[in-house]
Design an enzyme around this catalytic site. Structure first.
Site, short mmCIF file in Angstrom:
data_model
loop_
_atom_site.label_atom_id
_atom_site.label_comp_id
_atom_site.label_asym_id
_atom_site.label_seq_id
_atom_site.Cartn_x
_atom_site.Cartn_y
_atom_site.Cartn_z
N GLY A 20 30.74 80.00 40.09
CA GLY A 20 30.93 78.64 39.60
C GLY A 20 29.96 78.33 38.47
O GLY A 20 28.76 78.49 38.62
N GLY A 22 29.67 75.29 36.94
CA GLY A 22 29.44 73.85 36.81
C GLY A 22 27.95 73.57 36.73
O GLY A 22 27.15 74.46 36.46
N VAL A 88 37.53 84.36 42.17
CA VAL A 88 37.08 84.83 43.48
C VAL A 88 38.14 84.46 44.51
O VAL A 88 38.58 83.31 44.59
CB VAL A 88 35.74 84.17 43.85
CG1 VAL A 88 35.33 84.56 45.27
CG2 VAL A 88 34.66 84.58 42.85
N GLU A 179 35.21 53.50 35.46
CA GLU A 179 35.11 53.92 34.07
C GLU A 179 36.49 54.12 33.46
O GLU A 179 36.74 53.75 32.30
CB GLU A 179 34.27 55.21 33.98
CG GLU A 179 32.81 54.92 34.31
CD GLU A 179 31.88 56.11 34.18
OE1 GLU A 179 30.73 55.92 33.81
OE2 GLU A 179 32.32 57.24 34.47
#
Lengths: 429, 429
Positions: A20, A22, A88, A179
Site C-alpha cells: 500500500g 497511501g 496482492v 466538503e
C-alpha cells in the site's frame, strides 16, 4: 510449495515488504529509506494519491495530476527502496511470502497499509446509483456525473426531469460529505452561474443527508452549527435525523421519523462510511487475529498482530481512518522496525491528534486544532496552508496553490471537464 | 417531417450553428460573440482541447486539465452564444436543420468545423494495436501503455520479452511523430533514469518509422537533419524509406527496400495520417459537393460549399489540418457571415502561413517561421512562448508554464500517472 530462500536464515539486511502506497505505507517507506533494510513497496497503482483533496478533482477544481505523485519519483533517491506495481491476492504467513496475482515476494517483516474503501453497510447494490469517492477514477466519474447533470438540464424541457437533473443528494455529513456539498454549492452558485442560457444553475437543489442529529457529528456542536450556516449560504439544504432507506438510479428514499420522502435526483453521492480493505480479513484468517466491525485487524499497542511481531497492520483502539493517523502510524512502524533491529523494545503507538479541519467553500471552514476552535476565514486559511504543506511533491504544491489562487479570485474551476467516457463513435458517413 | 419554424422567413438575427469546438469552431464563435447573430456551438465534448500539446499529456508532462478548457467558460461573456453538448448525426440541408442523436437545431447559416481523426489508409484493424492521438482519452490510454511497459519491464525476466517491453515504435514522422519520439526519448533518458532498480530505462529502443526519405518531409531538408540529430541524442533510432506492412498486438513488420524486419514492441503508436471527420461525407452527399482523397469537402474560395453560401466547411486547396489554418478559417468564416449580412461580398480566404515548429526535447526544436529557419534553443524558446500565447485560458497558461519550468530544471514529469483503468477489483476476503 517450497519455502523461499532466506526464511530459515534471514539475511543481515531484513527484507521489509510494505503493501500500500497511501499515507501509511509511503511514510513508512520514506522513514526506512537509506536505512540498513531492503524495502519493497507494493501498490496496485503507480502513484500516491492525496485523498483529502479528491473531492476537488471530483468538482472540477483540480486535475488528477495535481493531487497524485508517482511513487517511484517520490522514492527515487532511496536505493534500498524498490517499488513494485502489483496486486496482492493472499498472504503466506508461515512461509513469510506475499502472494501476488502474478508472482510472490518473500519478506522478513511485513507492513500492511492497504487503507479502506466505501462501506454501504450491506447495501452494496446501492454503489452504482450512489458512487463513493476513493480512487482517481471515482473522482472523474463523479465529476462527469455532476457536469453532465447540468448539461442535460440545459436541454431538458420536462419540468420534473429538469428538477431531477438539478437535484444533488450527498449521503453522509462527515468531513467528505460536507466538503462535497460545499463544493457543489460553489459550483452552482458561483462557477457555473453565467455558463448556461436555458437554466439558472443557482436554482439547483443540494441535499446533505445525515442520520445523526447534526452534521459533522464527530466535531463539537458549535462547529457543526457554523458549518451548517456556511452551507446554507451556498444553497445546501441539510436533512439531519434522516436515514436513507432506498437508493435506485435517480431516486433516493429518505426517512425522517415516520415520514418517508422520495427524492428524484440525477446525482446521488455516497460518503456515509468506509470499511477496511479485504486484505485485513485475509491477515486475520491467516494469523488468527480478530477483526472489528469495520473489518479492521485488532492489533497490539505496537500495531503488530498478536504473536506476529514481524507483521503489522490496523490499529490498537479504533482511530479514525484519516491521513494524519496513517502518517503517524507509518512513521511509527518504521521506527519500531529499526528499534527492534537495534535490540530495543519500541514504545506503544500513541496518536497525537492535531485536529480536524473541514472546508466548506471560499473563506469558509471549520477547524478544531489542539483544543482551539476556528471557523470562517481563519479556519480556511489554516486549511489551505496545512494541505499545501502536506502535498508530497514540490511541483504539486505550486500547481495547487496557483489553481486555488486563481479559483479564489475568479471562481472558475477550469478543470470542469467531462472526460473518461470516450466520445460516442463517429457517425458513419 | 415538418419544416421547423422560421425557415421560410428567417428572423432578423440569423441563427448560426457551428458544429465543432476545436480551433476552427471556437475562433468562429468568439468572433461572432456579441455580434447581431444568434450562435449555437455544438460539440460532443464540453471542452476545447489544445491538441498541439496532447502528446505532452500522453507522455506525462501535463495534465488533461492544463490543455483543455470548458467551452461554456470560454464563451460565457457572449450572451448571443449558446453552447450545446450534443452529437450531430446528419444534416437536413433542404430544411436547414442539424439533426442530433436526440433532437434537432434549425439554422440559417451552418459552419462545419469537425476536424479530423486517425487515418489508417484502409487498415483500420491496426488501430487497436497502434493507437493514434486525437482525444483526451487517447492521450491517457497512450500514457498508460507507455508507463505500464516500463513497469512490466521492471518485473520481466525473459530477455526477449524484456526487450519487447522496452521497445517503442512511432509510425509516421510528421510533427506529432517527431514530438512523440522526442518525448519518449526524454522519458527514458532523463525522467525515468533513476526510477527503476532492475532495468536501465536508457536502454529502451525507440524507433521512428517514416516511408519518405527523411523525417519531417514537409519541412526543409536542413531542418529534417537538425531534428534527426536532436532525436539521435535522445536515443531515437530513425528508419526512413521504411513502410509498415503489418501491425499486430506487440509486433510490427517493417519493409525497407526488399528486406522485411519483424519488430517485437509492446508499444506501437500511430501518427501517420489523418482524415476528415465523417460529417464532411454527409455534407457532400446532401449537397452534391465532392470529397478529396482525405475525405475533405472541396469548397469555394470563400470556404462555402458550391451553391450553398449558407454553409461552409473544409478548405479550398488542400491546406494542412493544423491549428493555425483552423484558427484563420474560423475567423474568416465569421467575418464572411458578418460581411454578407452587411451586403458586402467577402474576399477569398487566404492562408497566411506563419510557419511550422516542432519540439524534440529540452532546448531542442526546429522551426520555419516566415522563411526563417531556426533550430536548437532559439527554436525551442520560440515554440514555448507561441504555445503559451495560444493556450486559451489565462489559468492554463500559468499552469503549463509552471510545469514546463519545473520539468525544465528537474525533468521530472510529475504527471506520469497510470490512470483510466479502474484498479482490479479487490480480492475477496
Amino acid at each position: 510449495m517450497t519455502r523461499p530462500e532466506g526464511v530459515a536464515a534471514p539475511p543481515t539486511r531484513p527484507r521489509v515488504v510494505i503493501v500500500g502506497g497511501g499515507f501509511g505505507g509511503l511514510y513508512a517507506a520514506k522513514r526506512l529509506g537509506s536505512e540498513p533494510v531492503d524495502v519493497t513497496l507494493v501498490d496496485r497503482r503507480n502513484f500516491h494519491l492525496f485523498q483529502p483533496l479528491l473531492y476537488q478533482t471530483a468538482t472540477g477544481m483540480l486535475s488528477v495530476g495535481d493531487i497524485a505523485s508517482p511513487l517511484r519519483g517520490i522514492l527515487r533517491r532511496h536505493d534500498n527502496v524498490r517499488v513494485l506495481q502489483a496486486e496482492v491476492v493472499d498472504l503466506d504467513v508461515e512461509g513469510r511470502r506475499v502472494l501476488l496475482r502474478d508472482g510472490e515476494i518473500p519478506y522478513d517483516i511485513l507492513v500492511l497499509a492497504t487503507g479502506s474503501s466505501h462501506h454501504y453497510f450491506g447495501r452494496e447494490d446501492w454503489a452504482a446509483a450512489a458512487p463513493g469517492l476513493k480512487t482517481v477514477e471515482d473522482s472523474l466519474r463523479i465529476r462527469r456525473r455532476i457536469l453532465v447533470a447540468f448539461e442535460e438540464a440545459e436541454r431538458e424541457t420536462d419540468p420534473a426531469a429538469l428538477h431531477a437533473a438539478l437535484t444533488f443528494v450527498v449521503i453522509g455529513s462527515g468531513p467528505t460529505g460536507v466538503e462535497m456539498a460545499g463544493a457543489l454549492g460553489e459550483l452552482a452558485h458561483a462557477t457555473l452561474k453565467r455558463d448556461f442560457r436555458a437554466i439558472d444553475p443557482t436554482s439547483a437543489t443540494i441535499l446533505l443527508v445525515e442520520a445523526a442529529d447534526r452534521i459533522l457529528p464527530t466535531l463539537p456542536p458549535q462547529l457543526s452549527e457554523k458549518a451548517a450556516r456556511s452551507l446554507a449560504r451556498l444553497g445546501v439544504a441539510i436533512r439531519v435525523r434522516t436515514r436513507v432507506i432506498d437508493v435506485r438510479d435517480g431516486v433516493v428514499t429518505l426517512r425522517a421519523g415516520d415520514a418517508d420522502e422520495v427524492v428524484r435526483a440525477r446525482t446521488i453521492l455516497w460518503t456515509a462510511g468506509v470499511k477496511a480493505s479485504p486484505l485485513g480479513a485475509i491477515l486475520a484468517r491467516r494469523t488468527g487475529a480478530t477483526l472489528d466491525r469495520g473489518g479492521r485487524v485488532v492489533v497490539g499497542p505496537d500495531l503488530t498482530v498478536p504473536g506476529h511481531a514481524e507483521g503489522t497492520g490496523g490499529s490498537d483502539k479504533p482511530l479514525p481512518g484519516v491521513a494524519p493517523v496513517a502518517m503517524q502510524q507509518g512513521r511509527y512502524v518504521a521506527d519500531c522496525i529499526l528499534a527492534r533491529r537495534r535490540g530495543e523494545a519500541p514504545p506503544p503507538f500513541c496518536y497525537r491528534d492535531k485536529g480536524t479541519m473541514v472546508v466548506i467553500g471560499r473563506n469558509a471552514a471549520v477547524a478544531e486544532i489542539a483544543g482551539w476552535r476556528l471557523s470562517g476565514f481563519a479556519a480556511w486559511i489554516v486549511w489551505v496552508f496545512v494541505h499545501i504543506a502536506y502535498l508530497i511533491e514540490f511541483e504539486n504544491k505550486i500547481l495547487v496553490l496557483v489553481q486555488w489562487a486563481w479559483n479564489y479570485f475568479t471562481r472558475k474551476r477550469g478543470t470542469r471537464l467531462i472526460t473518461g467516457d470516450d466520445p460516442p463513435p463517429e457517425v458513419k458517413a
